[in-house]
Design an enzyme around this catalytic site. Sequence first.
Site: not given
Length: 261
Positions: A154, A168
Amino acid sequence: MNDVAANKGGEAGSLAGKTAIVTGGGRDIGRACAMRLAAAGAAVAINYHSSAEGAESAVEEIMARGGRALAKRGDMTVDADVAALAAETAAAFGGMIDILVHNTGGLVARKTMAEMDLDHWNRVMDLNATSFVRAVKAVLPHMTNGGSIIGLASQAGRDGGGPGAVAYAASKGAVMTMTRGLAKELGPDIRVNSVCPGMIDTDFHNVFTKPEVRKHVAGVTPLKREGTPEDVANLVAYLASGEAAFITGANIDINGGTLFS
């Protein structure tokens, strides 16, 4: 078989005769990856956890076009489910696995460090990072020389993520680091890369990102739009193919120019 030919696999861009697993393949980026790999000729096993309808409809579409596919439910944080996915895929499609696209993951919830307990931290790390370890370990005994492993990292792994996304972002940073390490460990026979999506039009952002934030990010991005799952799937298919035979250990940004690396 360690020469360049081991990584080519026939016609450029073609995945004919290859077998792929896509975890988290029932919706959004995962489903788009499954469809794109199948369009390139691969037999595709689509893992899903809760998105049964999307996975099963993808299988129907692939088979209607003359392709080969199966859908299998499984929790990629459970060792037995991961092992069963790898074993059943190999059994169904000729005994070997050529491609792993590990799309399993999620934010779970936005929690600042002050709000976060270790249960949340461990859950996010297990879902995003440890599940990647499980999937790689499960496919390796079945993987051919010239195989390709592709993780879903990501942009958060580069920039630390948005508010309440420390866990995350850290988990995706771990995926990026594992990508580099695995590329060295598994080369020259198996290539390992990951992609780092930015703002992609998926349920992830439908749930966790405010509409005004999405509009702003799209507006300041050089390409002036959010990405699509198909944009990411096209990159994944390229990395899986012989056209990317000299690419390994890379974490490739796909964010429309939001972040330059």
